[in-house]
Scaffold this motif. Structure first.
Motif, PDB file in Angstrom:
ATOM      1  N   PRO A  74      -5.719 -16.497  -0.620  1.00 20.26           N
ATOM      2  CA  PRO A  74      -6.711 -15.897   0.282  1.00 20.26           C
ATOM      3  C   PRO A  74      -7.639 -14.921  -0.436  1.00 20.26           C
ATOM      4  O   PRO A  74      -7.215 -14.195  -1.344  1.00 20.26           O
ATOM      5  CB  PRO A  74      -5.846 -15.165   1.322  1.00 20.26           C
ATOM      6  N   ASP A  75      -8.903 -14.906  -0.018  1.00 17.47           N
ATOM      7  CA  ASP A  75      -9.883 -14.009  -0.640  1.00 17.47           C
ATOM      8  C   ASP A  75      -9.464 -12.553  -0.528  1.00 17.47           C
ATOM      9  O   ASP A  75      -9.776 -11.736  -1.411  1.00 17.47           O
ATOM     10  CB  ASP A  75     -11.256 -14.202   0.017  1.00 17.47           C
ATOM     11  N   SER A  76      -8.782 -12.198   0.545  1.00 12.88           N
ATOM     12  CA  SER A  76      -8.359 -10.803   0.717  1.00 12.88           C
ATOM     13  C   SER A  76      -7.426 -10.371  -0.414  1.00 12.88           C
ATOM     14  O   SER A  76      -7.438  -9.206  -0.828  1.00 12.88           O
ATOM     15  CB  SER A  76      -7.660 -10.625   2.063  1.00 12.88           C
ATOM     16  N   VAL A  77      -6.614 -11.296  -0.922  1.00  6.77           N
ATOM     17  CA  VAL A  77      -5.727 -10.985  -2.039  1.00  6.77           C
ATOM     18  C   VAL A  77      -6.504 -10.976  -3.354  1.00  6.77           C
ATOM     19  O   VAL A  77      -6.304 -10.101  -4.205  1.00  6.77           O
ATOM     20  CB  VAL A  77      -4.572 -12.000  -2.097  1.00  6.77           C
ATOM     21  N   LEU A  78      -7.430 -11.926  -3.510  1.00  2.76           N
ATOM     22  CA  LEU A  78      -8.218 -11.972  -4.744  1.00  2.76           C
ATOM     23  C   LEU A  78      -9.132 -10.766  -4.885  1.00  2.76           C
ATOM     24  O   LEU A  78      -9.411 -10.326  -6.008  1.00  2.76           O
ATOM     25  CB  LEU A  78      -9.054 -13.258  -4.780  1.00  2.76           C
ATOM     26  N   ASN A  79      -9.588 -10.231  -3.776  1.00  2.00           N
ATOM     27  CA  ASN A  79     -10.573  -9.141  -3.814  1.00  2.00           C
ATOM     28  C   ASN A  79      -9.955  -7.766  -3.666  1.00  2.00           C
ATOM     29  O   ASN A  79     -10.673  -6.759  -3.728  1.00  2.00           O
ATOM     30  CB  ASN A  79     -11.611  -9.340  -2.714  1.00  2.00           C
ATOM     31  N   ARG A  80      -8.663  -7.682  -3.451  1.00  2.00           N
ATOM     32  CA  ARG A  80      -8.030  -6.377  -3.248  1.00  2.00           C
ATOM     33  C   ARG A  80      -7.927  -5.625  -4.567  1.00  2.00           C
ATOM     34  O   ARG A  80      -7.871  -6.226  -5.653  1.00  2.00           O
ATOM     35  CB  ARG A  80      -6.622  -6.545  -2.656  1.00  2.00           C
ATOM     36  N   PRO A  81      -7.885  -4.304  -4.526  1.00  2.00           N
ATOM     37  CA  PRO A  81      -7.683  -3.548  -5.769  1.00  2.00           C
ATOM     38  C   PRO A  81      -6.307  -3.842  -6.338  1.00  2.00           C
ATOM     39  O   PRO A  81      -5.333  -4.010  -5.600  1.00  2.00           O
ATOM     40  CB  PRO A  81      -7.784  -2.079  -5.312  1.00  2.00           C
ATOM     41  N   LYS A  82      -6.217  -3.928  -7.680  1.00  2.00           N
ATOM     42  CA  LYS A  82      -4.924  -4.155  -8.313  1.00  2.00           C
ATOM     43  C   LYS A  82      -4.085  -2.898  -8.176  1.00  2.00           C
ATOM     44  O   LYS A  82      -4.564  -1.778  -8.355  1.00  2.00           O
ATOM     45  CB  LYS A  82      -5.100  -4.502  -9.784  1.00  2.00           C
ATOM     46  N   GLN A  83      -2.834  -3.086  -7.811  1.00  2.34           N
ATOM     47  CA  GLN A  83      -1.913  -1.966  -7.740  1.00  2.34           C
ATOM     48  C   GLN A  83      -0.574  -2.407  -8.301  1.00  2.34           C
ATOM     49  O   GLN A  83      -0.249  -3.589  -8.312  1.00  2.34           O
ATOM     50  CB  GLN A  83      -1.729  -1.485  -6.301  1.00  2.34           C
ATOM     51  N   PRO A  84       0.225  -1.452  -8.781  1.00  2.00           N
ATOM     52  CA  PRO A  84       1.508  -1.828  -9.367  1.00  2.00           C
ATOM     53  C   PRO A  84       2.493  -2.273  -8.299  1.00  2.00           C
ATOM     54  O   PRO A  84       2.505  -1.736  -7.188  1.00  2.00           O
ATOM     55  CB  PRO A  84       1.969  -0.529 -10.040  1.00  2.00           C
ATOM     56  N   PHE A  85       3.299  -3.285  -8.637  1.00  4.24           N
ATOM     57  CA  PHE A  85       4.394  -3.695  -7.772  1.00  4.24           C
ATOM     58  C   PHE A  85       5.582  -2.839  -8.157  1.00  4.24           C
ATOM     59  O   PHE A  85       6.312  -3.139  -9.088  1.00  4.24           O
ATOM     60  CB  PHE A  85       4.686  -5.188  -7.963  1.00  4.24           C
ATOM     61  N   THR A  86       5.758  -1.728  -7.454  1.00  4.71           N
ATOM     62  CA  THR A  86       6.785  -0.787  -7.864  1.00  4.71           C
ATOM     63  C   THR A  86       7.239   0.020  -6.667  1.00  4.71           C
ATOM     64  O   THR A  86       6.696  -0.083  -5.566  1.00  4.71           O
ATOM     65  CB  THR A  86       6.263   0.140  -8.975  1.00  4.71           C
ATOM     66  N   LEU A  87       8.251   0.829  -6.900  1.00  2.00           N
ATOM     67  CA  LEU A  87       8.757   1.743  -5.889  1.00  2.00           C
ATOM     68  C   LEU A  87       7.885   2.995  -5.902  1.00  2.00           C
ATOM     69  O   LEU A  87       7.621   3.548  -6.971  1.00  2.00           O
ATOM     70  CB  LEU A  87      10.209   2.098  -6.235  1.00  2.00           C
ATOM     71  N   PRO A  88       7.419   3.465  -4.749  1.00  2.00           N
ATOM     72  CA  PRO A  88       6.542   4.643  -4.724  1.00  2.00           C
ATOM     73  C   PRO A  88       7.331   5.938  -4.903  1.00  2.00           C
ATOM     74  O   PRO A  88       7.477   6.738  -3.975  1.00  2.00           O
ATOM     75  CB  PRO A  88       5.896   4.550  -3.343  1.00  2.00           C
ATOM     76  N   ILE A  89       7.836   6.165  -6.102  1.00  2.00           N
ATOM     77  CA  ILE A  89       8.742   7.297  -6.294  1.00  2.00           C
ATOM     78  C   ILE A  89       8.043   8.643  -6.205  1.00  2.00           C
ATOM     79  O   ILE A  89       8.673   9.645  -5.889  1.00  2.00           O
ATOM     80  CB  ILE A  89       9.499   7.198  -7.632  1.00  2.00           C
ATOM     81  N   THR A  90       6.745   8.698  -6.492  1.00  2.00           N
ATOM     82  CA  THR A  90       6.057   9.979  -6.371  1.00  2.00           C
ATOM     83  C   THR A  90       6.141  10.489  -4.940  1.00  2.00           C
ATOM     84  O   THR A  90       6.335  11.690  -4.702  1.00  2.00           O
ATOM     85  CB  THR A  90       4.591   9.845  -6.806  1.00  2.00           C
ATOM     86  N   ALA A  91       6.012   9.587  -3.970  1.00  3.83           N
ATOM     87  CA  ALA A  91       6.146   9.968  -2.562  1.00  3.83           C
ATOM     88  C   ALA A  91       7.599  10.127  -2.161  1.00  3.83           C
ATOM     89  O   ALA A  91       7.933  10.975  -1.316  1.00  3.83           O
ATOM     90  CB  ALA A  91       5.470   8.920  -1.683  1.00  3.83           C
ATOM     91  N   MET A  92       8.487   9.343  -2.739  1.00  5.95           N
ATOM     92  CA  MET A  92       9.889   9.356  -2.309  1.00  5.95           C
ATOM     93  C   MET A  92      10.710  10.466  -2.947  1.00  5.95           C
ATOM     94  O   MET A  92      11.694  10.928  -2.354  1.00  5.95           O
ATOM     95  CB  MET A  92      10.536   8.006  -2.631  1.00  5.95           C
ATOM     96  N   LEU A  93      10.339  10.867  -4.165  1.00  3.25           N
ATOM     97  CA  LEU A  93      11.116  11.886  -4.870  1.00  3.25           C
ATOM     98  C   LEU A  93      10.601  13.268  -4.473  1.00  3.25           C
ATOM     99  O   LEU A  93       9.814  13.907  -5.177  1.00  3.25           O
ATOM    100  CB  LEU A  93      11.003  11.670  -6.385  1.00  3.25           C
ATOM    101  N   GLN A  94      11.033  13.710  -3.300  1.00  6.80           N
ATOM    102  CA  GLN A  94      10.589  14.970  -2.720  1.00  6.80           C
ATOM    103  C   GLN A  94      11.796  15.756  -2.210  1.00  6.80           C
ATOM    104  O   GLN A  94      12.829  15.168  -1.862  1.00  6.80           O
ATOM    105  CB  GLN A  94       9.632  14.708  -1.557  1.00  6.80           C
ATOM    106  N   PRO A  95      11.713  17.081  -2.174  1.00  9.48           N
ATOM    107  CA  PRO A  95      12.836  17.882  -1.660  1.00  9.48           C
ATOM    108  C   PRO A  95      13.262  17.400  -0.274  1.00  9.48           C
ATOM    109  O   PRO A  95      12.436  17.132   0.596  1.00  9.48           O
ATOM    110  CB  PRO A  95      12.258  19.295  -1.608  1.00  9.48           C
ATOM    111  N   GLY A  96      14.564  17.273  -0.092  1.00  9.65           N
ATOM    112  CA  GLY A  96      15.108  16.814   1.171  1.00  9.65           C
ATOM    113  C   GLY A  96      15.419  15.331   1.215  1.00  9.65           C
ATOM    114  O   GLY A  96      16.127  14.883   2.122  1.00  9.65           O
ATOM    115  N   SER A  97      14.910  14.574   0.258  1.00  9.03           N
ATOM    116  CA  SER A  97      15.170  13.134   0.239  1.00  9.03           C
ATOM    117  C   SER A  97      16.493  12.845  -0.477  1.00  9.03           C
ATOM    118  O   SER A  97      16.994  13.663  -1.259  1.00  9.03           O
ATOM    119  CB  SER A  97      14.044  12.379  -0.459  1.00  9.03           C
TER     120      SER A  97
END
Length: 609
Positions: free
Chosen positions: A513-536
Motif C-alpha cells: 500500500p502507498d501509505s506504507v511506501l510513503n510513511r516516514p521510516k522508523q525503527p522496529f523496536t521497543l519504545p524504551i525511552t517512553a517505557m523506562l520511566q520512574p514507576g514502571s
C-alpha cells in the motif's frame, strides 16, 4: 531445522549428552538422538541432534550415516532435490526426501568443499572416520544458523553446540567471562566476528569451514563469497522489476514446507513486501504483528493491518503487556546466551511464542534488507559526510549501545586503562575495510554491515529467539541470489538525496500500500525511552539490577556515573540515555545468570532442569 552439538577427542558420557540435549530441547522438540564413538583406534567423539521437523517429518532421522561418515545438520537446504538427483546419477541411493539426507553422500563426493554446493541456511557437522579421523563443521554464507565451539589446546578436546548455554552443559566447558567483553558489547551492542562474551568460546563466522584433527587441532577456512560487483547499467524501474521478480521466486521457494508457514508483518517496507509476495504465492497465508498494551510511540499495528488487508492474509495482532517485561527479559537473556543491546529482543521473543501458540512452525521475515539495500540512517549520514577520517568514528558511534564519550565517563580508571592497553573492540580488518577497502564508501559500509553486524547482532538474535519457541525463521533477503543482486546495484539505487532502499521501494510499488511506501521510516523496536520511566516495571528492574553495590563489586563501571544516567532519564528522557541504561541492565542480568551461581541449574528454563 534442528539444534546440533558434539565433541571430538573428548570422552563424553551419555548423561552429559542428555544434559546438552535437554538444554536444546526448545529448538528441537520433535526428536532427540545422538551417537558416540569409543573405538580404541579413534579419538572419542559424539554427535547429537534435536529435531524440529519441517521437511519429511516421517524421515530424516539424525545423525545420518554413510560408509564411515556421520552427519548432523541444522537448517534448510532449498536445493536438496537438485542435489539428490545429481547424487543419484553418481550411484548414491536415498530412502527419504528429507533435505539433510543428501549431506553424507555430498561429503563423500566433494569432501571439505561440500558446502560450496549447498543453497540454504545451515550449520553442519561431519564426523569422518575413514582414514585419519576428522571433524568438519560449516556454516552458510550469511551466518543464519550459528554454531559455537571451544577447543582446549592443552588436551586437544573440541566441543560445539548451536547455543552457548548448551555448550556450557558439557562438563569440560567452564563459564569464564571475558572482562573486555563489556567494552565490545557497549561499543557494538554485541561482540562482532568470532568473539563471544565468554573466554575460550568462539562462534563460527559466516561461510566458514572448520576442520579438526587430533594432530593439528582446528583449522579455519572462510570460503570466498560474492564481493562488490560492478554496477549494472539499468534504470531504477528496471531494477525494481528485476528485484521484485527475484524476490518473488525466492519467497515461493521458502514457502515449501511440510509444516504450517506464516509471515511476520511489522508494518515497514521489508516485511510488508515479503508478506505481499508470500500471499500471492500461498493462498490463505497467516500474518503476525506485535504491539504493546497501552499508548506508545512507534505503534505500527495500523500499517501492518493495512498490509494484511491488501495482501489478503489472515492477520493476527499480538499484544504484550509491558508489565510482563521483567519476567520475559530473564528468559530472553538466557536464550541469547550473551547480551544483545537491542530492546527488540523482548518483542521478538514474545512474537514468536505467539506464532508457535497459533500452530505455526515456520515464519518468513524481512530481516537483512537494510544491510543489503542501504536502509539505515547511519549509512546515509556516512555516505554524505565530508571526506576525511571523521565519518568513520561517527558511523561507529551509531553502531554503539553507548557512544565512546559516554563510555569514557562510565568506566573506572582501572578498566579504562585496561581497555586502552587491550586496544579496539572491533575485529582487526573492520576499520581497514571502512577506510581503505575496495569499492565506494557505500559499498564498504554494506560490506561491513553484512559481514560483521548482520550475523552477530541481527541473525543470531532472530535465530535464538525464534527457536526458543520452536519456530524456524526463513529469510528471503539472505538468499545468495538476493545478496549477489544487491552487489550489482549502483549507489543511487540504494541511497540518494535522503532516500534509502530505492531499489526495494521500486520493487514494492503496486504490491505494498502507498501509505506504507510513503510513511516516514522508523525503527522496529521497543519504545524504551517512553517505557523506562520512574514507576514502571522496567525502571524498577533497572534500579535493582544496577544497584551501586553490584557495580562496585564488579569494579568496571562507576556507580556515580550510572546514578547520573538514572537522574537524567527521570527528568529528561532520551534515546541515548535509555539505551545506555537498557544495555547495562541486560549485561548485568546476563552476568547474574551465567556467573552469579550455578548457571545451568539456577538460571536455565524449566525444560533443562
Amino acid at each position: 531445522m534442528c539444534r546440533i552439538y558434539g565433541t571430538f577427542n573428548a570422552r563424553t558420557a551419555h548423561r552429559e549428552l542428555r544434559t546438552v540435549a535437554a538444554l536444546l530441547h526448545h529448538g528441537g522438540p520433535d526428536a532427540q538422538s545422538f551417537t558416540a564413538g569409543t573405538e580404541a583406534a579413534h579419538p572419542e567423539w559424539a554427535l547429537g541432534n534435536n529435531r524440529l521437523s519441517i521437511m519429511d517429518p516421517e524421515g530424516g532421522d539424525q545423525p545420518y550415516h554413510l560408509d564411515g561418515v556421520s552427519v548432523v545438520f541444522n537448517g534448510e537446504l532449498y536445493n536438496h532435490d537438485e542435489l539428490r538427483a545429481r547424487l543419484t546419477r553418481h550411484g548414491f541411493t536415498f530412502t527419504d526426501r528429507c533435505d539433510g539426507s543428501v549431506l553424507p553422500a555430498l561429503y563423500h563426493l566433494y569432501g571439505d568443499r561440500f558446502p560450496e554446493h549447498l543453497d540454504g541456511m545451515y550449520s553442519v557437522a561431519v564426523m569422518d572416520l575413514r582414514e585419519e579421523p576428522r571433524l568438519v563443521i560449516a556454516t552458510d554464507e550469511s551466518g543464519m544458523k550459528p554454531l559455537y565451539h571451544t577447543w582446549d589446546a592443552a588436551t586437544g578436546r573440541f566441543r560445539f553446540a548451536s547455543e552457548i548455554p548448551a555448550l556450557l552443559g558439557f562438563a569440560g566447558v567452564p563459564a569464564h567471562e571475558d572482562p573486555f567483553g563489556l567494552d565490545a558489547y557497549l561499543a557494538l551492542k554485541t561482540p562482532f566476528g568470532e568473539r563471544t562474551m565468554f573466554q575460550g568460546i568462539d562462534v563460527l563466522p559466516p561461510a566458514a569451514t572448520l576442520v579438526v584433527t587430533r594432530e593439528q587441532g582446528p583449522r579455519l577456512r572462510v570460503r570466498t563469497t560474492s564481493g562488490a560487483a560492478d554496477p549494472h547499467d539499468r534504470t531504477l524501474d528496471e531494477t525494481g522489476a528485476e528485484l521484485c521478480a527475484l524476490l518473488g521466486r525466492e519467497v515461493s521457494r521458502l514457502l515449501v514446507a511440510d509444516a504450517p508457514v506464516a509471515a511476520i508483518t511489522s508494518g515497514g517496507l521489508d516485511s510488508s513486501l515479503v508478506t505481499a509476495l508470500a500471499a500471492r504465492a500461498h493462498a490463505g497465508l497467516h500474518s503476525f504483528n506485535i504491539a504493546y498494551a497501552g499508548d506508545w510511540p512507534f505503534d505500527e499495528r495500523a500499517y501492518a493491518a493495512e498490509v494484511a488487508r491488501a495482501a489478503g492474509t489472515v492477520h493476527h495482532q499480538v499484544e504484550t503487556d509491558p508489565a510482563s517485561f521483567p519476567e520475559l527479559l530473564s528468559d530472553v537473556v538466557w536464550h541469547l546466551g550473551q547480551p544483545n543491546a537491542d530492546p527488540i529482543t523482548l518483542s521478538t521473543f514474545s512474537l514468536f511464542r505467539a506464532v508457535r501458540d497459533a500452530g505455526f512452525k515456520v515464519a518468513l521475515t524481512g530481516d537483512a534488507a537494510d544491510e543489503l539495500f542501504g536502509g539505515y540512517a547511519r549509512m546515509t549520514e556516512a555516505v554524505t559526510a565530508p571526506c576525511g577520517p571523521g565519518w568513520v568514528d561517527t558511523y561507529l558511534d551509531h553502531l554503539a549501545a553507548v557512544p565512546a564519550a559516554l563510555r569514557a565517563r562510565l568506566y573506572t580508571d582501572a578498566y579504562a586503562a585496561a581497555v586502552a592497553d587491550r586496544g579496539p573492540a572491533l575485529p582487526e580488518d573492520l576499520l581497514t575495510t571502512l577506510r581503505h577497502g575496495p569499492g565506494t564508501r557505500l559499498q564498504r559500509l554494506c560490506a561491513v554491515e553484512q559481514r560483521y553486524r548482520l550475523p552477530a547482532y541481527h541473525l543470531r538474535r532472530v535465530d535464538h529467539l525464534s527457536m526458543a519457541s520452536s519456530v524456524e525463521v526463513r529469510l528471503p533477503f539472505c538468499q545468495p541470489s538476493v545478496v549477489r543482486y544487491a552487489t550489482t546495484l549502483a549507489d543511487e539505487h540504494r541511497i540518494t538525496g535522503g532516500g534509502v532502499k530505492r531499489a526495494l521501494y521500486a520493487a514494492a510499488r503496486g504490491l505494498v500500500p502507498d501509505s506504507v511506501l510513503n510513511r516516514p521510516k522508523q525503527p522496529f523496536t521497543l519504545p524504551i525511552t517512553a517505557m523506562l520511566q520512574p514507576g514502571s516495571a522496567l525502571w524498577d528492574l533497572a534500579r535493582e539490577t544496577l544497584a551501586p553495590a553490584v557495580l562496585r563489586a564488579d569494579g568496571r563501571l562507576r556507580p556515580a556515573a550510572i546514578e547520573d544516567l538514572f537522574a537524567e532519564q527521570a527528568v529528561r528522557p532520551s534515546d541515548r540515555v535509555s539505551l545506555a541504561l537498557w544495555s547495562l541492565m541486560t549485561h548485568q542480568m546476563w552476568r547474574d545468570q551465567f556467573f552469579g551461581g550455578s548457571a545451568l541449574s539456577a538460571a536455565a528454563p524449566q525444560e533443562a532442569r
